[in-house]
Design a protein around this motif. Structure first.
Motif, PDB file in Angstrom:
ATOM      1  N   PHE A  84      23.863   2.921 -12.438  1.00 26.58           N
ATOM      2  CA  PHE A  84      22.680   3.559 -11.830  1.00 26.58           C
ATOM      3  C   PHE A  84      22.696   3.377 -10.320  1.00 26.58           C
ATOM      4  CE2 PHE A  84      21.494   2.223 -16.151  1.00 26.58           C
ATOM      5  CZ  PHE A  84      21.128   3.447 -16.703  1.00 26.58           C
ATOM      6  N   ARG A  85      22.124   4.413  -9.649  1.00 30.37           N
ATOM      7  CA  ARG A  85      21.994   4.318  -8.171  1.00 30.37           C
ATOM      8  C   ARG A  85      20.958   3.253  -7.813  1.00 30.37           C
ATOM      9  NH1 ARG A  85      22.015   9.848  -8.677  1.00 30.37           N
ATOM     10  NH2 ARG A  85      19.738   9.884  -8.501  1.00 30.37           N
ATOM     11  N   PRO A 115      20.128  -4.357 -14.505  1.00 32.40           N
ATOM     12  CA  PRO A 115      19.343  -3.293 -13.835  1.00 32.40           C
ATOM     13  C   PRO A 115      20.208  -2.119 -13.377  1.00 32.40           C
ATOM     14  CG  PRO A 115      18.597  -5.439 -13.096  1.00 32.40           C
ATOM     15  CD  PRO A 115      19.804  -5.690 -13.941  1.00 32.40           C
ATOM     16  N   ARG A 116      21.488  -2.367 -13.022  1.00 29.45           N
ATOM     17  CA  ARG A 116      22.309  -1.253 -12.522  1.00 29.45           C
ATOM     18  C   ARG A 116      23.427  -0.836 -13.490  1.00 29.45           C
ATOM     19  NH1 ARG A 116      21.793   0.308  -7.228  1.00 29.45           N
ATOM     20  NH2 ARG A 116      20.438  -1.014  -5.956  1.00 29.45           N
ATOM     21  N   LEU A 117      23.576  -1.511 -14.618  1.00 28.45           N
ATOM     22  CA  LEU A 117      24.664  -1.169 -15.559  1.00 28.45           C
ATOM     23  C   LEU A 117      24.215  -1.352 -17.004  1.00 28.45           C
ATOM     24  CD1 LEU A 117      27.781  -0.697 -16.183  1.00 28.45           C
ATOM     25  CD2 LEU A 117      27.928  -3.192 -16.228  1.00 28.45           C
ATOM     26  N   TRP A 118      24.424  -0.294 -17.772  1.00 34.25           N
ATOM     27  CA  TRP A 118      24.259  -0.413 -19.226  1.00 34.25           C
ATOM     28  C   TRP A 118      25.618  -0.186 -19.863  1.00 34.25           C
ATOM     29  CZ3 TRP A 118      19.427   3.136 -20.484  1.00 34.25           C
ATOM     30  CH2 TRP A 118      18.287   2.558 -19.897  1.00 34.25           C
ATOM     31  N   HIS A 119      25.916  -1.088 -20.792  1.00 36.42           N
ATOM     32  CA  HIS A 119      27.186  -0.973 -21.517  1.00 36.42           C
ATOM     33  C   HIS A 119      26.829  -0.827 -23.000  1.00 36.42           C
ATOM     34  CE1 HIS A 119      31.242  -3.086 -22.693  1.00 36.42           C
ATOM     35  NE2 HIS A 119      31.151  -1.854 -23.155  1.00 36.42           N
ATOM     36  N   LEU A 120      27.124   0.365 -23.540  1.00 38.32           N
ATOM     37  CA  LEU A 120      26.709   0.658 -24.912  1.00 38.32           C
ATOM     38  C   LEU A 120      27.910   0.946 -25.804  1.00 38.32           C
ATOM     39  CD1 LEU A 120      23.849   3.247 -24.134  1.00 38.32           C
ATOM     40  CD2 LEU A 120      23.657   0.752 -24.250  1.00 38.32           C
ATOM     41  N   MET A 169      18.265  10.349 -23.422  1.00 31.63           N
ATOM     42  CA  MET A 169      17.532   9.213 -22.886  1.00 31.63           C
ATOM     43  C   MET A 169      17.847   9.009 -21.403  1.00 31.63           C
ATOM     44  SD  MET A 169      17.720   5.262 -24.154  1.00 31.63           S
ATOM     45  CE  MET A 169      19.277   4.982 -23.389  1.00 31.63           C
ATOM     46  N   LEU A 170      19.094   9.313 -21.013  1.00 35.20           N
ATOM     47  CA  LEU A 170      19.525   9.066 -19.646  1.00 35.20           C
ATOM     48  C   LEU A 170      19.077  10.159 -18.675  1.00 35.20           C
ATOM     49  CD1 LEU A 170      23.242   7.974 -20.324  1.00 35.20           C
ATOM     50  CD2 LEU A 170      21.300   6.481 -19.806  1.00 35.20           C
ATOM     51  N   SER A 171      18.629  11.307 -19.201  1.00 38.73           N
ATOM     52  CA  SER A 171      18.421  12.484 -18.359  1.00 38.73           C
ATOM     53  C   SER A 171      17.410  12.243 -17.239  1.00 38.73           C
ATOM     54  CB  SER A 171      17.998  13.669 -19.219  1.00 38.73           C
ATOM     55  OG  SER A 171      16.793  13.345 -19.883  1.00 38.73           O
ATOM     56  N   SER A 172      16.432  11.356 -17.479  1.00 39.81           N
ATOM     57  CA  SER A 172      15.405  11.149 -16.463  1.00 39.81           C
ATOM     58  C   SER A 172      15.708   9.969 -15.537  1.00 39.81           C
ATOM     59  CB  SER A 172      14.059  10.901 -17.159  1.00 39.81           C
ATOM     60  OG  SER A 172      14.179   9.775 -18.000  1.00 39.81           O
ATOM     61  N   LEU A 173      16.883   9.333 -15.741  1.00 39.11           N
ATOM     62  CA  LEU A 173      17.199   8.113 -14.987  1.00 39.11           C
ATOM     63  C   LEU A 173      18.153   8.410 -13.828  1.00 39.11           C
ATOM     64  CD1 LEU A 173      17.685   5.727 -18.068  1.00 39.11           C
ATOM     65  CD2 LEU A 173      15.668   5.963 -16.600  1.00 39.11           C
ATOM     66  N   PRO A 174      18.119   7.571 -12.763  1.00 38.66           N
ATOM     67  CA  PRO A 174      18.966   7.821 -11.574  1.00 38.66           C
ATOM     68  C   PRO A 174      20.435   7.414 -11.831  1.00 38.66           C
ATOM     69  CG  PRO A 174      17.716   5.814 -11.282  1.00 38.66           C
ATOM     70  CD  PRO A 174      17.267   6.370 -12.603  1.00 38.66           C
ATOM     71  N   ILE A 175      21.138   8.234 -12.536  1.00 38.79           N
ATOM     72  CA  ILE A 175      22.524   7.911 -12.926  1.00 38.79           C
ATOM     73  C   ILE A 175      23.472   8.105 -11.748  1.00 38.79           C
ATOM     74  CG2 ILE A 175      24.446   8.626 -14.422  1.00 38.79           C
ATOM     75  CD1 ILE A 175      22.326   9.499 -16.449  1.00 38.79           C
ATOM     76  N   ASP A 176      24.338   7.109 -11.582  1.00 40.32           N
ATOM     77  CA  ASP A 176      25.395   7.237 -10.580  1.00 40.32           C
ATOM     78  C   ASP A 176      26.690   7.735 -11.244  1.00 40.32           C
ATOM     79  OD1 ASP A 176      26.623   6.935  -8.040  1.00 40.32           O
ATOM     80  OD2 ASP A 176      27.546   5.073  -8.758  1.00 40.32           O
TER      81      ASP A 176
END
Lengths: 303, 271
Positions: A234-235, A256-261, A273-280
């Motif tokens: 995430f940015r 806070p800046r990395l999700w590992h799934l 789920m990710l569409s509204s989040l500030p993805i880098d």
């Protein structure tokens, strides 16, 4: 009696015991004509024992093995007319030349294919063949082993650890040969513990653990059942979701800046789920057979 | 089947040709040398002097064989039962007969028997090679004798008859066949050539000693019948007696029993 409909190989409740030790226990499987079948397992899992039963070099304690519908024990000679074999341990006479060895084994086998083309493919020159085998490197011996197996036009090839000792270029040459062999309609039954190789060339795999069959599946199916690794960076800092993770996914690491799934199944719910989040960045890695099979191996080691 | 056997026979013979030629020439040379020694002793009229040198107790213990041996024919025939010759020939037979175990040990068998070659063919190969090798060695032994007699036997000497030489050859061939059969039976079930060879060699040595003991010590005579060497009686032939068909039959029966055991064991075992 052979039958076109018969599997290239059928193992029917095959068991081999050495005293109290079960080298193979109740193994049943079919290998269809024209496929490349990977036979996996750690050392001592029973791969070579199975192969040697197919060739009637050893006799099962119970159960049966068939090649093209012929019993490997009752019709051993007719079975071996249909089989070419690369042993894992090559017992060449060290004082014979490569050429004399290939000639001898060719005379003992059935119909031969063009040996010259095989020699060129595996970069064994006429000069190499005139040398005694004791002067050969491990890789050269392996190449000679491959050529003695492939110089037969038998419809079934049984290869025990075929790439052991080969350099990457020769491994590549072998993979191409395997592919061409499959295209010609011949069947390949190969044991290996080099998982990337199996993933690359095999249509289906069976996994043996301590003499028992623990997995029998198409390679694609195994891969599909396994989890993909998704790493989202995430940015800006993002809190974890308040509700549950999307279906078929589980969090391995959440900062806070990395999700590992790990995601088993479609990626759609995660992407939604990710569409509204500030993805880098999103990095999706397909599962490797190696990752999956390692789990089976480890379970065996732990059991 | 026949093709596979023929290919394996050619392969095995090719592998041992150096051994066969080398040993065969040595045996022929040894036999040639014996005829020279015998001819020398005749020319020097030394047989009667040598006989006179034998102490009476030895003469009575050895019986008429001592005098028979002290003759041109006796010395010439020595090569057919001399312990060194016997050891060499039995050792070669054991070496050849244990080839199946060697092929299992080196895993060469994985390359041959994984092809359309019956185990029967592999065992038959060994028997054919044993027969060819044994016959070749004995032929060279006879050739050495014949060459020596042709070129150097003194005129008027009482030469060994062809019948006597053939009888000695058959007798020696029978004992070779016997130990080949024993070794084949052992090798068919063994994983290592050295083990099969050592056991066969030790058995042969023990049997030789047992027979020797039986000849030298009356109480051991009945037990010595268990030794195959009890049925190897070359001195009887040298003394002018005929080859005992019964003795040959016993030795060949052991050879056949060993070969049959070898076939059965090799066909049933895991290789």
């Amino acid at each position: 009696m052979t039958s076109d409909a018969a599997p290239a190989i059928r193992l029917d409740r095959l068991t081999k015991r050495y005293g109290r030790v079960a080298a193979l226990n109740d193994v049943s499987l079919d290998v269809q004509p024209g496929e490349i079948f990977g036979f996996l397992g750690l050392n001592g899992a029973g791969k070579t024992t199975t192969i040697r039963i197919l060739l009637d070099l050893i006799r099962p304690t119970s159960g049966q093995a068939f090649v093209h519908g012929l019993s490997c024990q009752r019709d051993g000679l007719r079975v071996r007319e249909r089989v070419a074999y690369l042993p894992g341990e090559l017992g060449f006479y060290r004082d014979m030349t490569g050429e004399a060895t290939l000639d001898l084994l060719g005379r003992l086998g059935g119909r031969e294919v063009d040996r010259r083309a095989l020699l060129d493919r595996f970069e064994l020159s006429s000069r190499d063949l005139k040398r005694k085998i004791r002067e050969y490197s491990t890789g050269m011996k392996r190449k000679l082993g491959i050529i003695q197996a492939f110089q037969s036009a038998a419809p079934l090839l049984i290869l025990d650890e075929p790439t052991e000792g080969l350099d990457p270029l020769m491994q590549e040459a072998l993979y191409q040969l395997l592919e061409e062999t499959r295209r010609s309609g011949r069947t390949i039954f190969m044991s290996s513990h080099v998982l990337p190789e199996v993933e690359r060339v095999c249509d289906r795999i069976a996994l043996l653990r301590a003499g028992e069959l623990v997995l029998l599946s198409p390679v694609a199916e195994v891969r599909r059942l396994a989890a993909r690794t998704v790493r989202i960076t995430f940015r800006d800092p993002v809190p974890p979701p308040r509700g549950p993770w999307p279906e078929h996914s589980e969090a391995v690491e959440v900062t806070p800046r990395l999700w590992h799934l790990h995601v088993r199944g479609p990626l759609g719910p995660v992407m939604a789920m990710l569409s509204s989040l500030p993805i880098d960045d999103v990095d999706v890695r397909e599962p490797h057979l190696e990752d999956i099979l390692r789990r089976y191996y480890k379970e065996g080691a732990g059991s | 089947m026949i093709r596979g056997t023929a290919v394996l026979v050619a392969h095995s013979l090719k592998r041992i040709r150096g051994l066969l030629v080398g040993l065969g020439l040595m045996l022929a040379a040894f036999q040639f040398l014996l005829t020279q020694v015998a001819a020398y002793l005749v020319r020097q009229s030394a047989f009667s002097q040598l006989s006179a040198l034998i102490p009476d107790f030895v003469r009575s213990a050895a019986g008429p064989s001592a005098l028979a041996f002290m003759s041109f024919s006796g010395i010439v025939g020595l090569g057919y039962f001399h312990p060194v010759v016997l050891t060499a020939l039995v050792s070669v037979m054991i070496t050849i007969a244990t080839e199946p175990a060697a092929e299992i040990e080196t895993r060469f068998v994985d390359l041959t028997l994984a092809r359309p070659v019956a185990r029967f063919a592999a065992a038959t190969r060994t028997i054919v090679v044993l027969v060819v090798a044994g016959a070749s060695l004995l032929a060279l032994l006879i050739a050495g004798t014949w060459t020596g007699l042709s070129c150097c036997a003194p005129a008027g000497v009482d030469r060994p008859s062809i019948g006597m030489l053939l009888s000695l050859t058959v007798s020696l061939g029978s004992v070779m066949a016997c130990w080949a059969g024993v070794a084949l039976a052992l090798a068919a079930g063994a994983k290592r050539r050295a083990v099969a060879g050592a056991v066969a060699g030790a058995l042969a040595f023990a049997a030789y000693l047992l027979d020797y003991l039986g000849q030298a010590w009356e109480p051991a005579r009945s037990v010595s019948r268990l030794s195959p060497f009890h049925y190897f009686q070359p001195m009887t032939i040298v003394m002018g007696g005929s080859l005992s068909g019964g003795n040959v039959a016993v030795l060949l029966a052991i050879a056949l029993a060993g070969a049959a055991t070898g076939y059965v064991v090799f066909a049933k075992r895991d290789v």
